[in-house]
Design a protein around this motif. Structure first.
Motif, PDB file in Angstrom:
ATOM      1  N   LEU A   1       0.803  -1.217   0.000  1.00  0.00           N
ATOM      2  CA  LEU A   1       0.000   0.000   0.000  1.00  0.00           C
ATOM      3  C   LEU A   1       0.839   1.272   0.000  1.00  0.00           C
ATOM      4  CD1 LEU A   1      -2.846  -1.037   2.480  1.00  0.00           C
ATOM      5  CD2 LEU A   1      -2.912  -0.990  -0.019  1.00  0.00           C
ATOM      6  N   GLY A   2       1.901   1.313   0.779  1.00  0.00           N
ATOM      7  CA  GLY A   2       2.643   2.558   0.953  1.00  0.00           C
ATOM      8  C   GLY A   2       3.790   2.734  -0.032  1.00  0.00           C
ATOM      9  N   TYR A   3       4.492   3.852   0.123  1.00  0.00           N
ATOM     10  CA  TYR A   3       5.650   4.155  -0.722  1.00  0.00           C
ATOM     11  C   TYR A   3       6.871   3.352  -0.275  1.00  0.00           C
ATOM     12  CZ  TYR A   3       9.753   6.737  -2.348  1.00  0.00           C
ATOM     13  OH  TYR A   3      10.968   7.076  -2.887  1.00  0.00           O
ATOM     14  N   GLN A   4       7.087   3.246   1.033  1.00  0.00           N
ATOM     15  CA  GLN A   4       8.258   2.570   1.569  1.00  0.00           C
ATOM     16  C   GLN A   4       8.087   1.060   1.479  1.00  0.00           C
ATOM     17  OE1 GLN A   4      10.828   4.444   2.584  1.00  0.00           O
ATOM     18  NE2 GLN A   4      12.141   2.673   2.940  1.00  0.00           N
TER      19      GLN A   4
ATOM     20  N   ASP B   1      14.252   2.130  -5.911  1.00  0.00           N
ATOM     21  CA  ASP B   1      13.560   3.095  -6.770  1.00  0.00           C
ATOM     22  C   ASP B   1      12.313   2.469  -7.376  1.00  0.00           C
ATOM     23  OD1 ASP B   1      13.324   5.492  -8.592  1.00  0.00           O
ATOM     24  OD2 ASP B   1      13.676   3.923 -10.086  1.00  0.00           O
ATOM     25  N   HIS B   2      11.241   3.263  -7.440  1.00  0.00           N
ATOM     26  CA  HIS B   2      10.043   2.857  -8.177  1.00  0.00           C
ATOM     27  C   HIS B   2      10.260   3.174  -9.648  1.00  0.00           C
ATOM     28  CE1 HIS B   2       8.397   2.993  -4.119  1.00  0.00           C
ATOM     29  NE2 HIS B   2       7.338   2.346  -4.548  1.00  0.00           N
ATOM     30  N   THR B   3      10.228   2.149 -10.512  1.00  0.00           N
ATOM     31  CA  THR B   3      10.442   2.379 -11.943  1.00  0.00           C
ATOM     32  C   THR B   3       9.369   3.298 -12.505  1.00  0.00           C
ATOM     33  OG1 THR B   3      11.504   0.215 -12.132  1.00  0.00           O
ATOM     34  CG2 THR B   3      10.754   1.258 -14.168  1.00  0.00           C
ATOM     35  N   THR B   4       8.114   2.936 -12.325  1.00  0.00           N
ATOM     36  CA  THR B   4       7.018   3.869 -12.578  1.00  0.00           C
ATOM     37  C   THR B   4       6.756   4.589 -11.270  1.00  0.00           C
ATOM     38  OG1 THR B   4       6.006   2.426 -14.235  1.00  0.00           O
ATOM     39  CG2 THR B   4       4.602   4.117 -13.246  1.00  0.00           C
ATOM     40  N   PRO B   5       6.915   5.915 -11.241  1.00  0.00           N
ATOM     41  CA  PRO B   5       6.872   6.639  -9.970  1.00  0.00           C
ATOM     42  C   PRO B   5       5.613   6.350  -9.160  1.00  0.00           C
ATOM     43  CG  PRO B   5       7.570   8.087 -11.748  1.00  0.00           C
ATOM     44  CD  PRO B   5       7.132   6.811 -12.390  1.00  0.00           C
ATOM     45  N   TRP B   6       5.824   6.191  -7.865  1.00  0.00           N
ATOM     46  CA  TRP B   6       4.708   6.023  -6.933  1.00  0.00           C
ATOM     47  C   TRP B   6       4.007   7.373  -6.768  1.00  0.00           C
ATOM     48  CZ3 TRP B   6       3.028   7.758  -2.159  1.00  0.00           C
ATOM     49  CH2 TRP B   6       2.121   6.946  -1.480  1.00  0.00           C
ATOM     50  N   PRO B   7       2.697   7.474  -6.690  1.00  0.00           N
ATOM     51  CA  PRO B   7       1.724   6.394  -6.507  1.00  0.00           C
ATOM     52  C   PRO B   7       1.156   5.830  -7.795  1.00  0.00           C
ATOM     53  CG  PRO B   7       0.638   8.492  -6.202  1.00  0.00           C
ATOM     54  CD  PRO B   7       2.074   8.814  -6.505  1.00  0.00           C
ATOM     55  N   TYR B   8       1.616   6.315  -8.974  1.00  0.00           N
ATOM     56  CA  TYR B   8       1.067   5.791 -10.231  1.00  0.00           C
ATOM     57  C   TYR B   8       1.485   4.342 -10.425  1.00  0.00           C
ATOM     58  CZ  TYR B   8       0.790  10.835 -10.731  1.00  0.00           C
ATOM     59  OH  TYR B   8       0.555  12.158 -10.498  1.00  0.00           O
ATOM     60  N   GLY B   9       2.709   4.031 -10.058  1.00  0.00           N
ATOM     61  CA  GLY B   9       3.176   2.658 -10.095  1.00  0.00           C
ATOM     62  C   GLY B   9       3.220   2.091  -8.690  1.00  0.00           C
TER      63      GLY B   9
ATOM     64  N   GLY C   1       1.548  -4.531 -16.631  1.00  0.00           N
ATOM     65  CA  GLY C   1       0.876  -3.877 -17.740  1.00  0.00           C
ATOM     66  C   GLY C   1       1.235  -2.406 -17.833  1.00  0.00           C
ATOM     67  N   ALA C   2       0.670  -1.755 -18.827  1.00  0.00           N
ATOM     68  CA  ALA C   2       0.956  -0.343 -19.070  1.00  0.00           C
ATOM     69  C   ALA C   2       0.274   0.525 -18.016  1.00  0.00           C
ATOM     70  CB  ALA C   2       0.493   0.055 -20.462  1.00  0.00           C
ATOM     71  N   ILE C   3       0.976   1.561 -17.593  1.00  0.00           N
ATOM     72  CA  ILE C   3       0.439   2.490 -16.595  1.00  0.00           C
ATOM     73  C   ILE C   3       0.595   3.908 -17.142  1.00  0.00           C
ATOM     74  CG2 ILE C   3       0.635   3.361 -14.234  1.00  0.00           C
ATOM     75  CD1 ILE C   3       1.930   0.705 -13.457  1.00  0.00           C
ATOM     76  N   ASP C   4      -0.491   4.655 -17.159  1.00  0.00           N
ATOM     77  CA  ASP C   4      -0.445   6.042 -17.623  1.00  0.00           C
ATOM     78  C   ASP C   4      -0.041   6.946 -16.464  1.00  0.00           C
ATOM     79  OD1 ASP C   4      -1.288   5.404 -20.206  1.00  0.00           O
ATOM     80  OD2 ASP C   4      -3.411   5.496 -19.644  1.00  0.00           O
ATOM     81  N   ILE C   5       0.959   7.757 -16.705  1.00  0.00           N
ATOM     82  CA  ILE C   5       1.395   8.719 -15.689  1.00  0.00           C
ATOM     83  C   ILE C   5       1.477  10.099 -16.329  1.00  0.00           C
ATOM     84  CG2 ILE C   5       2.683   7.016 -14.352  1.00  0.00           C
ATOM     85  CD1 ILE C   5       5.234   8.076 -15.623  1.00  0.00           C
TER      86      ILE C   5
END
Length: 479
Positions: free
Chosen positions: A321-324, A355-363, A431-435
Motif C-alpha cells: 500500500l505505501g511508498y516505503q 527506486d520505483h520504476t514507474t513513480p509512486w503512486p502511479y506505479g 501492464g501499461a500504466i499512464d502517468i
C-alpha cells in the motif's frame, strides 16, 4: 638467418599492435572529451549548482554507452577535456600513438596546478616534443621530468614532497577468496564492518572541508584508534556546521547471502536432500555483496552473532500500500539485484536506494516495479526523466531497459541470478500504466551543491598553490 626473420615477424606484429592500441585508446579519450564539451554546451550549464550537475549527466550518458562505471566515465571525460583544452599540442602527439596512456595519466596529474595559459602553452610544447621518449620510464621518473619543466616556469605549480601525504587513503577492496585488502589481508566480513566505521567517521565533516573523501577516510584511522566519534573538520570556519557531528554509534550491519543448505552446513547440520540415499551435494559458498564469496568456515564464524532472515519467494510478494517497501520486499529486491541497475554501475546494495520504476503512486510498490539505483543515478532518474530525459522500463524478471536522452537504449539484468539461479523467476506483469508528464523545470528541485564543481576544482588548486608558495618562502632557493 631465415628462422630469425621468421621470429622477428612476431616482434613486428607486437610492435604494430601496441601502436594500434595506443591510437585506439587516444581516439577513445579524445572522443569522450569532445562529447563532454559538446554535450555540456548543449545542456547550457544550467545544472552546475545541483548535486547532479551537467558533468554527472554527461558521465551517465557516456558510462551507459560504453558499459563502464561512473568513476571510469568521469576519468575519461577529465582526460579528454584536459587534452583538448589545456594540452592541444601534446594531444596531437598522443593521438598518433606516440605516448602511452600511463604517461598521460602522470602528465595530467603533475600539470594540474598550472593556471596561467601562457605557461601552459610552453609546457604543452615541451611535452609534445619530449614525452614520446618517456614510454620506457617509470612513473616516478616521468614525474621528475615534468616537475623539472614546471619548476623553471612556475615553481608554485610543482606538486611537492608532501605529495606522499596527499596520496594517503584507506582502501577496502575485494581481492578474492572471501578476503579484502586494507594494507594487508583480513577476513571479508571484518573488513566490511571496518569499512563502514571509517566511512561514518569520514562523513562527520562539513562540505567545506578541503580534503578529498579518500583523504578523510585515511585520517579517520586515527579517530578509530582513539575511539573518537568524529574527525576534526579543516574548513577553518568558526561556525562550522559540522561542529557537533558524530559518527553513529552501535553495531554496523552487513548482509551475507546464502542458500539454506549452506547455512545448514555452516551450522554443522547436514543439508536437506530429497533423496537420503544420494551423496550429499556440496553447498554453494555464501556471498558478501560487494566483496565476493566467502567460505562455509567463514560463514560459521559469523553465525553466532547473525540474525538469519529467509528471503521471500517471488510468488509470496505482491503490491504494497505505501511508498516505503516492506522489509520482505526490500530483501527480495536487494538479493535479486545485488548492485545498482544503471548500466556499468557496480555500487553494492548497501549503498543503493530502492527506486520505483514507474513513480509512486502511479506505479505500485511491487517487485516488478522496484529495483536498486545508487544515489546519483536515482537523482538522475527522478529529476531528469520524461521527454528529452532518461526513461526506464522494468520487465517481470527484473530486466531493465533504460532509454537515454539521445534515444539510445541499454539493458541490464539482475546480478543475483548469476549467483543464485532461483532469482531468474519472473514476478507479476503489471501492464501499461499512464502517468502524467513531469513538471517542466523539475530538475531545479533537485538537491543543490554548496560550491559548483568548477569552484571546487579552483579552490583545491589555489589551496595547494598557496601551500607551495608558503613552503618556498620558508625555504627559498638555492636548493
Amino acid at each position: 638467418m631465415s628462422e630469425n626473420r621468421g621470429v622477428g615477424v612476431h616482434l613486428d606484429a607486437a610492435r604494430d599492435q601496441l601502436l594500434a592500441e595506443r591510437v585506439a585508446v587516444a581516439a577513445k579519450v579524445v572522443a569522450a572529451g569532445r562529447f563532454a564539451l559538446a554535450r555540456m554546451a548543449e545542456l547550457g550549464h544550467r545544472c552546475e549548482d545541483l548535486i547532479v550537475d551537467d558533468w554527472e549527466l554527461v558521465a551517465a550518458e557516456l558510462g551507459a554507452e560504453l558499459g563502464i562505471s561512473r568513476g571510469r566515465a568521469c576519468t575519461l571525460i577529465t582526460q579528454g577535456r584536459d587534452l583538448l583544452t589545456r594540452l592541444p599540442a601534446f594531444a596531437e602527439v598522443f593521438g598518433g600513438g606516440a605516448v602511452d596512456l600511463r604517461v598521460l595519466r602522470v602528465i595530467l596529474h603533475r600539470c594540474a596546478l598550472l593556471t596561467d595559459p601562457d605557461i601552459m602553452t610552453i609546457v604543452d610544447a615541451q611535452l609534445a616534443a619530449d614525452a614520446p621518449s618517456w614510454n620506457a620510464l617509470s612513473d616516478e621518473r616521468v614525474g621528475e621530468l615534468i616537475d623539472w619543466m614546471i619548476v623553471e616556469v612556475d615553481a608554485v605549480a610543482v606538486r611537492r614532497a608532501r605529495e606522499t601525504r596527499r596520496r594517503r587513503h584507506l582502501s577496502v577492496a575485494p581481492v578474492g577468496d572471501g578476503m579484502v585488502e586494507i594494507y594487508g589481508v583480513v577476513d571479508a566480513a571484518k573488513g566490511a564492518v571496518f569499512d563502514q566505521g571509517v566511512e561514518a567517521l569520514a562523513r562527520t565533516v562539513c562540505p567545506h572541508d578541503p580534503r578529498t573523501h579518500a583523504q578523510r577516510r585515511a585520517d579517520a584511522v586515527d579517530a578509530l584508534a582513539l575511539r573518537a566519534t568524529r574527525i576534526a573538520c579543516l574548513c577553518g570556519q568558526q561556525d562550522c556546521p559540522a561542529a557537533g557531528n558524530e559518527a553513529p554509534s552501535g553495531q554496523f550491519v552487513i548482509h551475507v547471502l546464502a542458500e539454506q543448505g549452506t547455512v545448514a552446513a555452516a551450522q554443522g547440520r547436514p543439508g536437506q536432500s530429497g533423496n537420503t540415499g544420494a551423496p550429499a551435494k556440496t553447498p554453494r559458498p555464501a556471498l558478501l555483496p560487494g566483496y565476493g564469496p566467502i567460505t562455509i568456515d567463514q560463514l560459521a564464524d559469523l553465525l553466532p552473532a547473525a540474525r538469519i532472515r529467509p528471503v521471500p519467494e517471488a510468488a509470496d510478494l505482491g503490491a504494497e500500500l505505501g511508498y516505503q517497501p516492506s522489509r520482505k520486499l526490500a530483501d527480495f529486491v536487494g538479493c535479486r539485484d545485488l548492485t545498482c541497475r544503471w548500466p556499468g554501475c557496480t555500487m553494492a546494495l548497501a549503498r543503493c536506494d530502492i527506486d520505483h520504476t514507474t513513480p509512486w503512486p502511479y506505479g505500485p510498490t511491487h517487485p516488478s516495479n522496484t529495483k536498486l539505483y545508487c544515489r546519483i543515478q536515482h537523482l538522475i532518474k527522478t529529476f531528469h526523466c520524461g521527454p528529452g530525459g532518461w526513461n526506464d522500463h522494468q520487465h517481470p524478471d527484473g530486466t531493465l531497459t533504460l532509454t537515454a536522452p539521445n534515444g539510445r537504449t541499454y539493458t541490464t539484468k539482475p546480478d543475483g541470478a548469476l549467483f543464485f539461479p532461483q532469482f531468474t523467476v519472473a514476478t507479476a506483469e503489471l501492464g501499461a500504466i499512464d502517468i502524467p508528464p513531469p513538471i517542466p523545470g523539475r530538475e531545479r528541485a533537485a538537491p543543490k551543491r554548496s560550491r559548483t564543481r568548477t569552484q571546487n576544482r579552483a579552490y583545491r588548486i589555489a589551496h595547494e598553490r598557496a601551500l607551495n608558495r608558503a613552503a618556498i618562502a620558508a625555504d627559498p632557493p638555492p636548493f
